[in-house]
Scaffold this active site. Structure first.
Site, mmCIF file in Angstrom:
data_model
loop_
_atom_site.group_PDB
_atom_site.id
_atom_site.type_symbol
_atom_site.label_atom_id
_atom_site.label_comp_id
_atom_site.label_asym_id
_atom_site.label_seq_id
_atom_site.Cartn_x
_atom_site.Cartn_y
_atom_site.Cartn_z
ATOM 1 N N HIS A 134 33.386 85.347 53.111
ATOM 2 C CA HIS A 134 32.860 85.250 51.747
ATOM 3 C C HIS A 134 33.639 86.204 50.831
ATOM 4 O O HIS A 134 34.105 85.822 49.750
ATOM 5 C CB HIS A 134 31.366 85.597 51.754
ATOM 6 N N HIS B 44 30.125 87.301 56.178
ATOM 7 C CA HIS B 44 30.275 88.205 55.031
ATOM 8 C C HIS B 44 31.748 88.381 54.670
ATOM 9 O O HIS B 44 32.132 88.308 53.498
ATOM 10 C CB HIS B 44 29.706 89.593 55.368
ATOM 11 N N GLU C 122 28.762 88.889 60.630
ATOM 12 C CA GLU C 122 29.626 89.786 59.850
ATOM 13 C C GLU C 122 30.900 89.082 59.368
ATOM 14 O O GLU C 122 31.387 89.350 58.270
ATOM 15 C CB GLU C 122 29.980 91.038 60.660
#
Length: 599
Positions: free
Chosen positions: A398, A395, A392
């Site tokens: 990112h 993510h 997570e």
């Protein structure tokens, strides 16, 4: 914080373990105030309708769209995060429902934008965008809109198709209700000799049971029930595929596959080459099945033996801070810049760590352009939770980079790229854990963990993709498919993928009927391509290749500023070739060698 047996209420959790949602709005009253101002201002977006034919009106519309879009997104995110903290909190459920209802109205204020742009002469629009410095930023967005022009219908046809969308989506809704609400599987006897009801929810536990009879019974009971409804389920799936084929045909695509891939400029060959590459390397999966059979000490390997762990180890209780340290060690190859962002995320309140009564289950990364990239966890002190945190945070980092480096319109990234950063983190972490582990049993466990991840995310998803290609192409050619056809195709694929060491039980033939992904056309292959891209990045980073880390950071910073294939290619991963997928299979073979050495 020590692990408690009684689940705490939200207010009993220490603030240091909660995400800082108050950084979005300091109070709920502030949220209400901003929401009210949005509702007053948003209808002004409609005033541009019929006027988007010159640089000034287009610029003014886009400025207003970005300003109000960011505001709407922030309001939406806040309400949902608050609701997920405690789903039994009526106040936040009410806020979430209110903003959900409003977002449909908000989107209607700009519904005319794309049709109005497409009604105009292409060269005129390109001239306005490309020859005005203030609008050049939007050139990629407009190119994407104009590219779809051959596939956009007339206004009345689009309205007709939109009004029929519920009917076209009916097969998916029917499948969902039948498999999740109406199917009852009956009782089985568990490991303790207790009679328990078998459900889709607990099936995944029983299929991993150490008691072979339990997993065999669960397997047969579940699939025999699906078998009773095979004709209905075959008709439902065929109807869904016909809907996709119908939509792609009237939008003048050559196939449903092209209709699914072309909007993101993904060549059809990327999909077909992925299936071909996995077929060319299928013997690696056969080898794994043979090794698993040997490790489990079985005379015969059946489909219901596939999910049982080959190595059992005592569960390690990992406190959250130790989990963070493990991840930081594993991600060291990414360099100080990345690690500092990771640490700031931990320290600045991105993460809601522990379970509490009413908290939404699972884990996710989410946020808006002007918020932190929040992470919801339900941390329970296991190695799997550590891996979930790494995933997570991949993510979230990112998203952090994309929002920092890209304007609002390009800050999001496509599904094709979405799982790359999260999976790269997981790949680096497990590589580090395997390398440093000295306990033979624990090392075997970790090796098998990664093998299973590749088997389920790459081999299995591409088997799904191959089945999907067969079903769509058959129906596109006018070849009707019955339950018998679906069953045979699925059986043959299982025989091909799992090889001579596996007894492909007849019950598995109906498995296609329980997979909801087949009602989202050509979606599953992206799990495999995302994993392959992550494998390629992880391999070059671990090998210390020149510019590997800067290229990876470039990918993270690109958001949606180009088509996904081009974004990955610019960072050194060319998904139009078989190399990224081959890198994944190389790692699979490397892990098999390690497993062989250890046993």
């Amino acid at each position: 914080m020590s692990e408690g047996k009684v689940l705490k209420k939200r207010e009993e959790i220490n603030e240091e373990y909660k995400w800082k949602v108050n950084k979005i709005f300091s109070t709920d009253e502030e949220w209400e105030k901003v929401f009210e101002s949005l509702k007053k201002e948003a209808p002004t977006l409609k005033s541009f309708e019929g006027k988007l034919n010159n640089k000034d009106s287009i610029k003014e519309f886009l400025d207003k769209y970005v300003e109000l879009g960011k505001k709407a997104e922030t309001i939406y995110v806040y309400a949902h995060l608050r609701s997920d903290e405690d789903t039994s909190n009526g106040k936040y459920q009410g806020m979430m429902n209110k903003v959900d209802a409003y977002m449909a109205e908000f989107s209607s204020f700009t519904a005319y934008f794309v049709p109005e742009i497409l009604e105009q002469d292409e060269s005129k629009i390109r001239d306005i965008i490309n020859n005005n410095e203030e609008l050049k930023l939007y050139s990629f967005m407009f190119e994407g809109i104009l590219k779809e022009k051959p596939h956009i219908l007339s206004k009345s046809e689009e309205e007709l198709l939109a009004s029929a969308s519920d009917c076209l989506d009916a097969p998916s809704a029917i499948h969902n209700m039948l498999t999740n609400a109406d199917l009852k599987f009956g009782d089985i006897v568990d490991e303790d000799g207790e009679k328990v009801e078998l459900t889709e929810g607990n099936y995944s536990t029983f299929i991993k049971s150490k008691d072979r009879n339990v997993r065999k019974t669960a397997f047969e009971t579940l699939f025999n029930k699906y078998k009773e409804f095979e004709n209905t389920l075959a008709t439902t799936l065929s109807s869904s595929i016909k809907s996709y084929n119908f939509s792609s045909k009237i939008r003048k695509y050559n196939s449903a596959l092209e209709a699914s891939l072309k909007p993101n400029d993904i060549p059809v060959e990327v999909y077909k080459n992925a299936v071909k590459t996995i077929n060319d390397n299928i013997k690696s999966l056969h080898r794994y099945v043979g090794m698993k059979k040997k490790l489990l000490g079985l005379d015969e390997m059946h489909m219901y033996d596939l999910y049982i762990p080959v190595i059992e180890i005592e569960k390690d209780h990992i406190e959250f801070n130790r989990g963070v340290d493990m991840i930081l060690e594993g991600l060291k190859p990414l360099g100080e810049e990345y690690l500092s962002v990771f640490k700031s995320g931990i320290n600045d309140g991105w993460i809601d760590i522990y379970q509490n009564k009413g908290k939404r289950g699972g884990a996710y990364s989410w946020g808006g352009y002007e918020t932190m990239p929040y992470v919801l966890l339900n941390y329970n002190y296991t190695l799997n939770d550590v891996s979930t945190l790494a995933h997570e945070m991949g993510h979230s980092i990112h998203s952090y980079y994309s929002r920092k480096e890209q304007p609002y319109i390009y800050a999001g990234y496509t599904i094709f790229c979405a799982e790359v950063a999260s999976t790269t983190n997981e790949a680096l972490l497990i590589h580090y854990l395997i390398e440093k582990e000295e306990d033979k049993k624990k090392k075997l466990f970790l090796i098998n963990q990664e093998l299973e991840q590749i088997r389920t995310t790459v081999f299995r998803q591409l088997m799904f993709a191959e089945f999907e290609l067969y079903t769509h192409e058959s129906l596109e050619k006018g070849i009707p498919l019955t339950a018998e056809d679906y069953n045979k195709a699925w059986h043959d694929l299982n025989v091909k993928y799992f090889g001579p060491e596996m007894i492909v039980d007849n019950e598995i033939d109906i498995e296609w009927s329980r997979i909801p992904h087949f009602y989202s056309d050509f979606y599953v292959y992206q799990y495999a391509t995302g994993y392959a891209a992550a494998s390629a990045f992880a391999k070059s980073i671990l090998e210390g290749k020149e510019e590997a880390v800067p290229k990876y950071l470039k990918f993270l910073k690109s958001g949606g500023s180009d088509y996904p294939i081009e974004i990955l290619k610019a960072s050194g991963v060319d998904m139009t070739t078989s190399k990224p997928l081959e890198a994944t299979i190389e790692r699979f073979n490397e892990l098999l060698d390690m497993l062989e050495e250890e046993i």
